[in-house]
Structures are given as C-alpha cells and as structure tokens.
Design a protein around this motif. Structure first.
Motif, PDB file in Angstrom:
ATOM      1  N   GLY A 352       3.935   8.247   5.424  1.00 52.57           N
ATOM      2  CA  GLY A 352       3.140   7.208   4.903  1.00 52.57           C
ATOM      3  C   GLY A 352       3.410   7.175   3.331  1.00 52.57           C
ATOM      4  N   ASP A 353       4.137   7.550   2.730  1.00 47.47           N
ATOM      5  CA  ASP A 353       4.249   7.679   1.483  1.00 47.47           C
ATOM      6  C   ASP A 353       4.725   6.287   0.592  1.00 47.47           C
ATOM      7  N   ARG A 354       5.003   5.526   1.433  1.00 52.29           N
ATOM      8  CA  ARG A 354       5.768   3.971   0.764  1.00 52.29           C
ATOM      9  C   ARG A 354       4.994   2.923   1.410  1.00 52.29           C
ATOM     10  N   LEU A 355       3.704   3.016   1.808  1.00 55.04           N
ATOM     11  CA  LEU A 355       2.756   1.988   2.399  1.00 55.04           C
ATOM     12  C   LEU A 355       2.507   1.059   1.330  1.00 55.04           C
ATOM     13  N   ALA A 356       2.114   1.301   0.133  1.00 55.63           N
ATOM     14  CA  ALA A 356       1.685   0.661  -1.049  1.00 55.63           C
ATOM     15  C   ALA A 356       3.090  -0.206  -1.425  1.00 55.63           C
ATOM     16  N   GLU A 357       4.034   0.283  -1.650  1.00 55.11           N
ATOM     17  CA  GLU A 357       5.291  -0.422  -1.713  1.00 55.11           C
ATOM     18  C   GLU A 357       5.596  -1.482  -0.905  1.00 55.11           C
ATOM     19  N   MET A 358       5.655  -1.053   0.538  1.00 59.41           N
ATOM     20  CA  MET A 358       5.885  -1.923   1.290  1.00 59.41           C
ATOM     21  C   MET A 358       4.844  -3.160   1.384  1.00 59.41           C
ATOM     22  N   ALA A 359       3.795  -3.052   1.349  1.00 60.43           N
ATOM     23  CA  ALA A 359       2.451  -3.882   1.210  1.00 60.43           C
ATOM     24  C   ALA A 359       2.820  -4.681  -0.079  1.00 60.43           C
ATOM     25  N   ALA A 360       3.069  -4.326  -1.181  1.00 64.32           N
ATOM     26  CA  ALA A 360       3.210  -4.913  -2.275  1.00 64.32           C
ATOM     27  C   ALA A 360       4.469  -6.021  -2.055  1.00 64.32           C
ATOM     28  N   GLU A 377      -3.905  -5.567   0.235  1.00 69.02           N
ATOM     29  CA  GLU A 377      -4.833  -4.435   0.827  1.00 69.02           C
ATOM     30  C   GLU A 377      -5.034  -4.486   2.442  1.00 69.02           C
ATOM     31  N   ASP A 378      -4.758  -5.766   2.852  1.00 64.97           N
ATOM     32  CA  ASP A 378      -4.835  -6.012   4.027  1.00 64.97           C
ATOM     33  C   ASP A 378      -3.442  -5.486   4.827  1.00 64.97           C
ATOM     34  N   VAL A 379      -2.307  -5.665   4.433  1.00 69.15           N
ATOM     35  CA  VAL A 379      -0.984  -5.149   4.868  1.00 69.15           C
ATOM     36  C   VAL A 379      -1.058  -3.559   4.868  1.00 69.15           C
ATOM     37  N   GLN A 380      -1.493  -3.079   3.476  1.00 71.34           N
ATOM     38  CA  GLN A 380      -1.616  -1.635   3.826  1.00 71.34           C
ATOM     39  C   GLN A 380      -2.299  -1.060   4.628  1.00 71.34           C
ATOM     40  N   LYS A 381      -3.697  -1.730   5.050  1.00 72.44           N
ATOM     41  CA  LYS A 381      -4.579  -1.325   5.973  1.00 72.44           C
ATOM     42  C   LYS A 381      -3.675  -1.341   7.348  1.00 72.44           C
ATOM     43  N   ILE A 382      -3.092  -2.124   7.580  1.00 74.17           N
ATOM     44  CA  ILE A 382      -2.373  -2.351   9.037  1.00 74.17           C
ATOM     45  C   ILE A 382      -1.459  -1.100   9.136  1.00 74.17           C
ATOM     46  N   LEU A 383      -0.527  -1.159   7.975  1.00 84.05           N
ATOM     47  CA  LEU A 383       0.510  -0.151   7.978  1.00 84.05           C
ATOM     48  C   LEU A 383      -0.293   1.342   8.220  1.00 84.05           C
ATOM     49  N   GLN A 384      -1.546   1.440   7.590  1.00 83.47           N
ATOM     50  CA  GLN A 384      -2.203   2.766   7.691  1.00 83.47           C
ATOM     51  C   GLN A 384      -2.513   2.825   9.191  1.00 83.47           C
ATOM     52  N   LEU A 385      -3.010   1.836   9.953  1.00 87.21           N
ATOM     53  CA  LEU A 385      -3.272   1.980  11.191  1.00 87.21           C
ATOM     54  C   LEU A 385      -2.119   2.099  12.220  1.00 87.21           C
ATOM     55  N   ALA A 386      -0.965   1.825  11.729  1.00 83.81           N
ATOM     56  CA  ALA A 386       0.070   2.107  12.519  1.00 83.81           C
ATOM     57  C   ALA A 386       0.770   3.304  12.329  1.00 83.81           C
ATOM     58  N   LEU A 387       0.340   4.243  11.296  1.00 88.99           N
ATOM     59  CA  LEU A 387       0.682   5.600  11.292  1.00 88.99           C
ATOM     60  C   LEU A 387       0.621   6.495  12.713  1.00 88.99           C
TER      61      LEU A 387
END
Length: 387
Positions: A352-360, A377-387
């Motif tokens: 989960g160390d590149r979620l912000a990069e992917m979201a941006a 912020e929405d994309v990053q939260k979805i990626l967080q849910l996917a962890l």
C-alpha cells in the motif's frame, strides 16, 4: 434512455477452422501486411504455420513484428510504425489477444500521422485516420477485436492510457474457439474477469429507462458465470469456450452501451495498478471492481439491488435494498474467488505504499467515472479498500 448512434463495421468470422480464411480476407484489402503477435505460443500450437500458409495461398506478402507483452509497450509500437513506413505496409494483422490487438491499433494510428502517436493516448489530439487492422483472436478477454479502443503503456513514467476512435475498429476478426483450448485455466479466468468488468462498467449507469440493455447485460453476465464454472472444471469444453468467446466480443462491441452512459472509473483506477505493477488487467479488475462497488453503491442503491436480484438471484425479500446491494457485492467477490481470481491487493503481494501516487496519476486530467465522479481522495480510498 440517451440518444445514440450505433454502427459496428467489424466483420466477425466465427467457428472451427476459420483462421484458414485469413488470407482470403486480407487479399480483399491488401497485398502486404504486418504480422503482429506476442511470444512463441502461436508457433508452438501450429497457428503461425496455418496463418502463413493461408497468406501464401492468397498471395499476400508479410513482414513480422513479434514481442508484444501483456500491457503492450509504446516502444514496440514505435518500432512497428517505423517498420510499416520502411516496408510500405498498408494493413496490420494482429494474431493474439487484447494486448496484441491494442498494439496493432496503436501502430495503425501512428503510421498515417506525422506527430507522436502517444499524443492520442494523452488526449492532446484526436485521431481521424488509421491503417486497417484485421484480427485472429487467441485470447478472449479484452473485446478489442470489435471495439474502437486501444490501451498502451508508456515506459516513461509507466503511464497506461487509452484512446477511443471509430477508425480503430478492425475490418474483420476471426474467432475460432478451438484456438483457446491451449489457454491455462488461470488465463481463461483472467479473461472472463475482463469481460465481466466491461459489462459492469456499462451496467452501472444513472441513466433511467434502459430496460432492454439492462436485460441484455444481465443475460451476458449470467452466461459468463455459468460457463466460467464449467471451464474451471472442464477447460477443454468447446461449447463453453464458444459461449465465452462470443460473450467477450458482445461485452465490448458497444451493443450493450446503446442509450446508456457507462462508468469506466474502475478501468481508469486499474490502469494505474497494471501500469506500475504489470499485473494482468483482468486480475486487477477483479480486485478493483468490488472495492469500487463498496465505495459507490449508495449513489444508486436500487441499481445495485437490481444487480443482486437479477444476476446473483439475491431474493427480493433478502432484506432492505441496501442489504441486497451489499449481498450482491459479496456474491460478486465470491464468484471471482470461486474461479481462482484475486480480490485484494495483498493476495498478489502489492503493498500500500504507492496508493497516493496511483490516485494522483489517475485523476491528472480530472475526475474519473460517471456513476459517481471520483477525485484523488476517492480513488485513494477505493485502493485502500482493495488492500
């Protein structure tokens, strides 16, 4: 229902042994083609020899460009453009799956353009012309054999981007389910996940009064579920492979899009995932889509409840519409898991160390999705849910 224009000029040639017609089909368009394919699998299976024999019989000359990787690379596209110009090639034959077809389409765009082909993928320019493309499909998944889309990855920054243009629809596509019998179960199921994603992206719309296409989508989805379970146990079942192959084309030839505004947010998020980590696109979608659903379902609970009722047979009296919607998401994840697909990033060892990069990167050109607009912020939260 929205206004629409539907026109799909791709000629589909479906069934056993149909690859033998490729020379005849090409002869109607050209005398020299670029034969574009991936690794050595088409040579191991004998398909390469059959294609070459058909070309020779029809009097069609060819130059080869192998080496397409999953998540096709811009560098090979540029090499193909150079070859076509040097050899004065005016038609491209893609033999393979979605990656090969998308690479062929990108080459087709670049050959007839004086600028950088990557501009089209970065939305700096809109394509209006391309060389014609033909297809012999070996991996049913992406639906690129009858779509107007191409997806390519640039090694500079690992951006995975798409372009849509009507000039990219293939002139013809040959679909022989026998050619898929050599696929592993894993490859087959990853392809099916891609098909379900194309269906889901279209199904979840905020446009009302789309009953006909709702029912068409639901029928296609249920066909995929039934035959996925058959192939998981019986990978050489020709009848099931036929259903899957045709479903994959129907899922992405825009017939199911008529009158609707699809979402496509999950695809944009997954492009960042496979662009950086090179995960198979279908596997990435099996991870992202349930997380996306969990995040957006409240934007139209009734649509998600309908999805559960009609596709996964969640009883109408299961509970409240929200409980039905959540059960539908659980059953989709269960389906993916039942055919061996991952449903979390941790399952495929993505941290989960590149979620912000992917979201941006995902929202560099603005929010994504139509069912619910998604910002960084929405994309990053979805990626967080996917962890």
């Amino acid at each position: 229902m929205e206004n629409f224009v539907f026109q799909n000029p791709t000629k589909i040639i479906f069934g056993k042994g149909t690859e033998s017609a490729v020379g005849k089909e090409l002869k109607a368009h050209t005398n020299k083609v670029l034969l574009h394919y991936g690794g050595g699998s088409i040579k191991k299976t004998g398909l390469y020899d059959r294609i070459c024999a058909s070309l020779k019989e029809a009097g069609v000359a060819w130059t080869e460009l192998p080496g397409v990787q999953p998540n096709p690379r811009l560098s090979l596209v540029r090499k193909g453009i150079e070859i076509c110009r040097q050899e004065q090639i005016d038609f491209i034959l893609a033999v393979g799956g979605g990656s090969v077809i998308d690479s062929a389409k990108a080459i087709a765009l670049g050959v007839v353009d004086d600028g950088d082909v990557w501009d089209f993928y970065m939305k700096k320019r809109t394509p209006t012309k391309a060389l014609p493309v033909g297809v012999v499909l070996t991996i049913p998944a992406a639906g690129s054999e009858a779509s107007n889309s191409s997806v390519v990855t640039s090694e500079d920054g690992w951006y995975k981007r798409y372009v849509d243009a009507e000039v990219l629809r293939p002139k013809f596509s040959i679909l022989n389910p026998e050619l898929t019998l050599t696929l592993t179960v894993e490859q087959t199921m990853i392809g099916i996940a891609d098909m379900t994603a194309h269906i889901i992206e279209r199904y979840f719309t905020q446009v009302p009064n789309v009953e006909l296409t709702d029912r068409l989508i639901e029928g296609t989805f249920k066909t995929l579920i039934r035959n996925a379970h058959i192939l998981y146990k019986e990978p050489h079942n020709y009848a099931a492979r036929s259903e899957i192959m045709w479903s994959g084309t129907v899922a992405h030839n825009d017939w199911l899009s008529t009158g609707r505004i699809g979402d496509w947010g999950s695809h944009m998020i997954e492009h960042e995932l496979s662009g950086i980590y090179d995960i198979p696109h279908g596997a990435g979608l099996a991870i992202i889509i349930p997380a996306w659903m969990q995040y957006v379902y409240k934007a139209n609970v009734a649509k998600f409840a309908q999805f559960g009722n009609r596709i996964f047979d969640v009883e109408a009296n299961f509970g409240s519409p929200e409980e039905t919607a959540l059960e539908a998401i659980r059953r989709l994840k269960s389906f993916y898991q039942s055919i061996g697909l991952p449903v979390s990033l941790s399952t495929v060892n993505i941290p989960g160390d590149r979620l912000a990069e992917m979201a941006a990167k995902c929202v560099e050109n603005g929010p994504v999705g139509n069912f619910l607009k998604l910002y960084k912020e929405d994309v990053q939260k979805i990626l967080q849910l996917a962890l």
